[in-house]
Write an enzyme that holds these catalytic residues in place. Structure first.
Site, short mmCIF file in Angstrom:
data_model
loop_
_atom_site.label_atom_id
_atom_site.label_comp_id
_atom_site.label_asym_id
_atom_site.label_seq_id
_atom_site.Cartn_x
_atom_site.Cartn_y
_atom_site.Cartn_z
N ASP B 52 0.78 -1.23 0.00
CA ASP B 52 0.00 0.00 0.00
C ASP B 52 0.81 1.29 0.00
OD1 ASP B 52 1.02 -0.20 2.50
OD2 ASP B 52 -0.89 -0.04 3.54
N ARG B 242 -3.80 4.87 6.58
CA ARG B 242 -4.25 4.57 5.22
C ARG B 242 -5.33 5.54 4.78
NH1 ARG B 242 -3.71 -1.10 4.21
NH2 ARG B 242 -5.12 -0.65 2.48
N TYR B 250 1.68 -3.01 11.82
CA TYR B 250 2.63 -4.12 11.66
C TYR B 250 3.09 -4.48 13.06
CZ TYR B 250 3.09 -3.34 6.63
OH TYR B 250 2.86 -3.22 5.29
N PRO B 329 8.09 -5.80 4.04
CA PRO B 329 7.22 -4.72 3.57
C PRO B 329 7.37 -3.43 4.37
CG PRO B 329 5.95 -6.28 4.88
CD PRO B 329 7.38 -6.78 4.85
#
Lengths: 606, 606
Positions: B52, B242, B250, B329
């Site tokens: 993302d 987001r 995370y 990531p």
């Protein structure tokens, strides 16, 4: 033989005329959820020519409706005004000066945009289509009456308009009787609505005759893509670059050129575009304009400077745009004045139709916009005189000097950019507590300013936080929210403003404050310690509603909001009208004055 | 019983896999007019979760394809990285620092954008649809072969791929034999294409196990809308805000959490989102995360850090994206590396397919992108170790200090932002004359810079003058064009560059220079005297192609281009590759070196 049928219908607002004024009105009303219809006598929209200059304030207004992005994608931008004057020795013109086209610094868009009127109309038409509104055309109004019995009832339909749809020449017309709460006559300089109510145009016709030519030029003139004011010994000329490679030339003619001597009126058959270009060539010597491949559009006109004696009839019918003021096109004001007329009117109509405001609110339309139109005419008279005057030379010491002209150009900067407009005190303009936000002038539009959002440090343009959504905006300059003492003051303010008898709840339909208001908090806390959670929930209803007065993380923009606006560090409440103009400023301990401000025109919700 | 049909077809490029790498490839190729098809095994696109984060360089790349505006409208922006560490007394976490999320200053977009992968894919899919290309899905490749006989002929179709369209479970499949000039395997970490050619993944699996949870949080944590690195005595946690109100957490797990002890592999059934949230709660104490209304998506993973041993097979099949590199990531690199792989490859394929370049040009793909991938893994190893390590405390003096972490964060800024990437010297990267434009590093992307257009003084971002249209760009830093001596030098340069044996005409198909090149002139003449007509026609083919190195009229942006780029005031020619990377710099008297640069990989047009 024509077939004819009659139907009857009701509508909240009927807009007559789908030019810039009418389209702005219709789009704004549709956007506010008002039941609106719009009709136009032309079978299709304008394809070329006509008005084309969009001033910085109008771009801000279009942005507030979400329409500026497309305008900026399609339009040309004028950043520089170049001035050419006669060289004393050769007599030919030479570059005297290049200055910023927009002399005001307080502008978000420091340029004028040029785009033909048809393209601007398309932006509105596409926006309206998404809102489910289309223009009925060709449709002409046949009669209009206001019923005296009903006119004081907000929810009545006192205006009766008979419309004829379709083209009589094509043998098919339908007649419709429309009962409207309100009618806007945005039907141009020869307004049928204005004439139907015998409204006089006050002012005069001048002797100045100008020609206009739109074309793609082939020339060695280096400033052909800039706005140019050319004063030569052989007449004056103005250059307005347009979208693509197009350019518009305004060419001064002798006072008799193109005028029918018998009638004293302009007669287009007496002159043509090649004669106009020849006049332009003489004034632009020694630069050369080659024969263009084609002429897009051309016209000649005499400057008329007139304002309608009134802008409304019985608080039910309003005229706007060219229907109530005509002036010279050279300051690029026409379309801007028109769109800003109905930008001013639309939210007021929406509030009255929703039952939130009294009919009396609508009187501020004429108050604000007629004063503006009169100022516009006064400005235009001075500007046109300077522009049409002969240049000062050794032989003509009474002529217009470059210094005179540039001085006027800069003096009128606030006017030509549109950002200097200041509405007078009224029931919706209250400057009592101006001193608490010295530079946030009550009556002027809220200036641009970059703020940083407290929760995520993302920079935002303050104007973009105030869209034209028919809601009043409350800007809560909260002071330093990292200080416990200030948080206590804020808690008390929130209690008073959120009280049942406070303006937020008194004038809020259905108990939902945010239907009529939006509230944004602006803290002066430092970046390192700010917490969006420190603002009372009334002022920070979501994390996205709290901002801080700091530069962005790269220190390229933002900061100094409190200083720029002259905000009292203890905090200030600023009321911004739905059209983006500052309505009132008040310190934390004068909430009752804000309550009174709203009480003057708002109806308490049931 | 399934019905089966077989058809055969030809295509220039077949892309296998419609994730970010495949979609970037397909869109770029379609944009360049290449005959391209794309297939994906999934019946529909990703709806939630997955990668993302979009880094600043990737936003620039999307902008070069005209796709950034929509990304920026939909995405969240991360401007700040906040760091939380244990309070030595209470043991709970506290705010240590808020720094710019992007430490590099040389960025046009000084933030990372976050948006779920499905939305990013939609941006490409809509763009491709306008270009007439859709994804065939569900479609799986069954076999792939490269014919040795034909592979050296640019215009042959040596790659034979058998595809099966449709869902076998639904009983209807079609088999198709596709003959392609080139194939791109962008089919993910478990790439079928990679395995079909027995390409090894080199590197290792780490012991670090992480959980990911996407949700709308209900919390008192004040930095929930910032990227946060939280090091607590009870584990590490990273927050990525987001779009909308969503947040991704995370969460570091113990090395055994969620791992099946028998196989040593992650087993998702051993853990769930509520266990993950409980771990997050412990590391975020004393802040509270209430039970979210719903969990959008969650997963657990082990960090693998691997690079494919080669990225291409016989100059005909290429692998890109996750198919050739996997990494953690948390630095937000995955999707960026993938899209930039195929942004690098697409223009090279277009040039070869058009017959303008040799097959050898394609080798620079592996050269440039495999080196990058290896650097990425090295960076990731260091970053992951710091991130997963215990914080330094009185009891754990070997732990990771905030200073260590912030130092690494800033050191790697050029890497994480993507703007620091510098491709090594090759046939398309020639730094011989670097000294003539000291700060315009050959091999790096052309940095952002505001220029002002000479004809109308409108400011432009230089990067926007260099769209990803598969053309090389020639930036002609013209020096002071108001000086007659410099104009003479320019006339000579124009004569040499425009000569029949110059690179512009040698490598120009059909005699139209502007099919393969765009040329922009940047003059250092002053605003008051500049004339766009002073630039030779080759460099100023239209009034819109000539720019000057001055501030805009409001002095808010632009200027100092020559100084910022270290441009020699006598003028320099800069060759920018179609993907926006500086390929070569040369003084006016070294046109023959530019000719040689192009001769190394370009085919003279017939």
């Amino acid at each position: 033989m024509p077939i004819s049928t009659v139907k009857e219908s009701e509508v909240d607002v009927l807009v007559i005329g789908a030019g810039p004024a009418g389209l702005m009105a219709c789009n704004a009303l549709a956007n506010a959820g008002v039941d609106v219809r719009i009709v136009d006598k032309r079978p299709s929209k304008v394809m070329a020519g006509q008005a084309d200059g969009i001033q910085p304030r109008t771009i801000e207004v279009l942005q507030s409706y979400g329409l500026a992005q497309r305008l900026l994608r399609e339009a040309n931008q004028m950043h520089v005004a170049a001035f050419y004057n006669p060289n004393p020795e050769t007599g030919g013109i030479e570059l005297t000066d290049r200055t910023a086209d927009i002399s005001e610094n307080d502008t978000r868009y420091p340029f004028e945009a040029t785009l033909h009127q048809g393209a601007i109309e398309s932006i509105f038409l596409d926006s309206m289509r998404e809102l489910g509104v289309e223009v009925s055309r060709p449709t002409v109004p046949v009669s209009i009456q206001i019923s005296d019995d009903e006119k004081h009832l907000t929810n009545s339909y006192p205006v009766r308009v008979v419309l004829r749809h379709g083209d009589a020449l094509e043998g098919q017309t339908d007649t419709e009787i429309v009962h409207a709460k309100f009618v806007i006559g945005a039907d141009g300089a020869h307004s049928w609505v204005r004439k139907a109510f015998d409204i006089e145009m006050e002012g005069e016709q001048t002797d100045y005759v100008w020609g206009v030519v739109d074309m793609i030029p082939d020339t060695d003139f280096p400033d052909i893509r800039n706005r140019c004011a050319i004063h030569s010994n052989n007449g004056s000329c103005m250059i307005i670059p347009r979208e693509g490679d197009k350019v518009r030339l305004y060419i001064q003619l002798g006072s008799k050129d193109g005028v029918d001597l018998a009638s004293g009126r302009i007669a287009k058959q007496l002159i043509g575009p090649s004669q106009l270009l020849d006049v332009a060539r003489r004034s632009m010597f020694p630069y050369v304009i080659n024969e263009p491949k084609s002429i897009d559009w051309w016209t000649i006109y005499q400057i008329g400077q007139r304002v309608a004696s009134r802008f409304s009839v019985k608080d039910r019918v309003f005229i706007a745009g060219d229907a109530c003021h005509t002036h010279s096109p050279k300051a690029g004001q026409g379309m801007n004045a028109s769109m800003n007329d109905t930008h001013n009117l639309a939210w007021k109509l929406a509030h009255v139709i929703r039952g939130w405001a009294d009919l009396s609110l609508l009187r501020t339309y004429e108050l604000e916009r007629r004063t503006y139109a009169q100022n516009l005419i006064n400005f235009d008279k001075q500007f046109a005189r300077l522009f049409s005057g002969k240049p000062r030379t050794y032989n003509n010491r009474d002529g217009v000097s470059h210094e005179d002209f540039i001085k006027a150009f800069k003096t009128f900067g606030g006017f030509t950019s549109g950002v200097g407009i200041c509405y007078a005190e009224s029931q919706i303009i209250n400057a009592t507590h101006q001193s608490y936000a010295k530079n946030l002038i009550v009556g002027k539009r809220l200036p641009p300013q970059i703020l940083v959002r407290a929760a995520d440090f993302r920079p935002f343009e303050l104007q973009d936080l105030l869209p034209s959504d028919a809601r009043f905006k409350v800007l809560l300059f909260a002071g330093d929210t990292s200080q416990p003492s200030q948080r206590m003051r804020l808690a008390m303010l929130a209690a008073e403003m959120g009280a049942v008898n406070g303006f937020l709840k008194t004038y809020t339909p259905g108990g939902n404050i945010f239907a009529a208001f939006d509230i944004i908090a602006i803290s002066s806390a430092k970046r390192t310690v700010v917490r969006h959670t420190d603002v009372p929930e009334l002022f920070g209803s979501h994390w996205s509603k709290v901002f801080i007065d700091v530069e962005d993380m790269k220190k390229t923009q933002g900061g100094d909001t409190y200083a720029n606006f002259g905000i009292n560090p203890m905090g200030v409440v600023v009321v911004v009208r739905p059209d983006g103009y500052v309505g009132m400023v008040a310190p934390f301990d004068k909430v009752r004055d804000i309550n009174q401000y709203f009480a003057a025109f708002t109806r308490p919700s049931p």
